[in-house]
Write a protein that holds these residues in place. Structure first.
Motif, mmCIF file in Angstrom:
data_model
loop_
_atom_site.group_PDB
_atom_site.id
_atom_site.type_symbol
_atom_site.label_atom_id
_atom_site.label_comp_id
_atom_site.label_asym_id
_atom_site.label_seq_id
_atom_site.Cartn_x
_atom_site.Cartn_y
_atom_site.Cartn_z
ATOM 1 N N LEU A 140 44.035 32.646 48.520
ATOM 2 C CA LEU A 140 44.159 33.397 47.279
ATOM 3 C C LEU A 140 42.928 33.239 46.386
ATOM 4 C CD1 LEU A 140 47.788 32.477 46.137
ATOM 5 C CD2 LEU A 140 47.056 34.589 47.242
ATOM 6 N N VAL A 155 42.711 33.722 42.152
ATOM 7 C CA VAL A 155 43.621 33.846 41.015
ATOM 8 C C VAL A 155 42.799 34.160 39.778
ATOM 9 C CG1 VAL A 155 45.377 32.694 39.623
ATOM 10 C CG2 VAL A 155 45.179 32.169 42.068
ATOM 11 N N THR A 215 46.765 37.799 41.410
ATOM 12 C CA THR A 215 46.465 37.106 42.661
ATOM 13 C C THR A 215 45.992 38.121 43.683
ATOM 14 O OG1 THR A 215 48.773 37.268 43.395
ATOM 15 C CG2 THR A 215 48.106 35.249 42.243
#
Length: 284
Positions: A123, A125, A146
Motif C-alpha cells: 500500500l 497511504v 489507500t
C-alpha cells in the motif's frame, strides 16, 4: 452524446457525428482528448490513417497502471506505532507501510504479468490534510487514500470485481492495523472503492483495462514522443484541422494542463491565434 466519428472531407476535419446521428460542424478545427487507440481505430476511417501509425498505436501498452484506490472516512486519524520514536510521522502526507523484503515488487510484477492477483498487500497511504468536506462527511476531516496496483479490469468479471471490492477493503484494514492499531472497522465511517473495473466504466479513455494513465508510463511511452512520434506533435497525419491531446500525450498522465497548453501552441501556430507566452516574454 457520444462522439462516434470525426467527419473528414478532402483531407480536412469538418466536424463530428454523434451516436444519435447528429452531425456537428466544426467552423475552424476539431480537437480531441480521446486516447490514441480510440482516435485511430474508432473516430477515423481506416483508409485515412497510415498503416505505420495504426501498427504503432496498436502496440501501445495500456494495461499496467491499474490501481485500487480507496478513500476512507475515519472517526479519528490513524495513530501509528512509529509515533513513539518519530512524532513527525503523523504530519506526513504520504506513507508506505512496507516490508523490508527488497523483492516484494519483483514478485508483484511477476504475478500481475501472469494474470495472478498480488499475493501481498503493498500500500501507499495518503493523508488528506485540512478540512475538506467534499471528501468526507461534514464535521469531520479524517480522510485518507489507500492505493495498490492490481489486475486490469478485463481480468475479472463484474461479479468477481464486486466480491473483490470487499476483500480489498478487509485486506487494507488488516494490513494497516499492524502499523496503526486504531485502523479498525469501528473507526471507519465509510469508504469509496475505485477499482480498475470502476475506472474502466467511468470514462471511455480508461477502458478496457481501467488504466488511470490511459497508456502506461513505460520508457518508450514517456517524454516528448509520447504516445508515438507521429502523434506527439498534436497533429494527425493526413488530416488537417484535427488535433489530439490528453493524458496519453507529453509529458505523462497527471492532473495538469500541460498537454492542453502544448496543443494550443500548435493550434495557435496553424491558425494565427494569440501567443500570450511570446507577448509576456516567457521561454515556454
Amino acid at each position: 452524446a457520444r462522439v462516434e466519428r470525426v467527419l473528414v472531407e478532402h483531407g480536412r476535419a469538418k466536424g463530428v457525428r454523434l451516436s444519435d446521428g447528429t452531425e456537428v460542424e466544426a467552423r475552424r478545427l476539431v480537437a480531441t482528448t480521446v486516447d490514441p487507440h480510440q482516435l485511430v481505430f474508432e473516430l477515423l476511417p481506416p483508409q485515412l490513417v497510415p498503416e505505420r501509425v495504426r501498427r504503432r498505436v496498436a502496440g501501445l501498452e495500456r494495461h499496467w497502471i491499474t490501481i485500487a484506490w480507496y478513500t476512507w472516512a475515519l472517526r479519528e486519524p490513524l495513530r501509528y506505532h512509529a509515533e513513539s520514536f518519530n512524532p513527525d510521522v503523523k504530519e506526513c502526507m504520504t506513507l508506505f507501510p512496507a516490508t523490508k523484503d527488497l523483492l516484494v515488487m519483483v514478485r508483484e510484477s511477476h504475478e500481475r504479468r501472469l494474470g495472478m492477483w498480488p499475493s501481498e498487500v503493498n500500500l501507499s497511504v495518503v493523508h488528506h490534510q485540512g478540512t475538506d468536506n467534499l471528501i468526507g462527511p461534514p464535521g469531520q476531516d479524517f480522510t485518507l487514500l489507500t492505493e495498490q496496483f492490481v489486475l486490469p479490469a478485463f481480468a475479472l468479471s463484474e461479479a468477481e470485481w464486486r466480491e473483490r471490492e470487499r476483500r480489498i477493503a478487509q485486506d487494507i484494514v488488516s494490513t494497516l492495523q499492524r502499523y496503526a492499531p486504531n485502523m479498525t472497522w469501528d473507526n471507519v465511517i465509510g469508504y469509496v472503492a475505485v477499482t480498475p473495473f470502476y475506472t474502466a466504466g467511468m470514462c471511455r479513455n480508461y477502458a478496457p483495462a481501467g488504466n488511470w494513465a490511459v497508456i502506461d508510463h513505460t520508457p518508450p511511452q514517456l517524454g516528448r514522443l509520447r504516445p508515438i512520434p507521429e502523434l506527439a506533435g498534436h497533429r494527425v497525419p493526413g488530416v488537417q484541422g484535427l488535433y489530439c491531446t490528453g493524458s496519453a500525450w507529453h509529458p505523462f498522465a497527471c492532473a495538469m494542463s500541460a498537454q492542453g497548453y502544448n496543443c494550443y501552441k500548435v493550434i495557435a501556430e496553424d491558425l494565427g491565434l494569440a501567443r500570450p507566452w511570446a507577448e509576456r516574454g516567457w521561454p515556454f
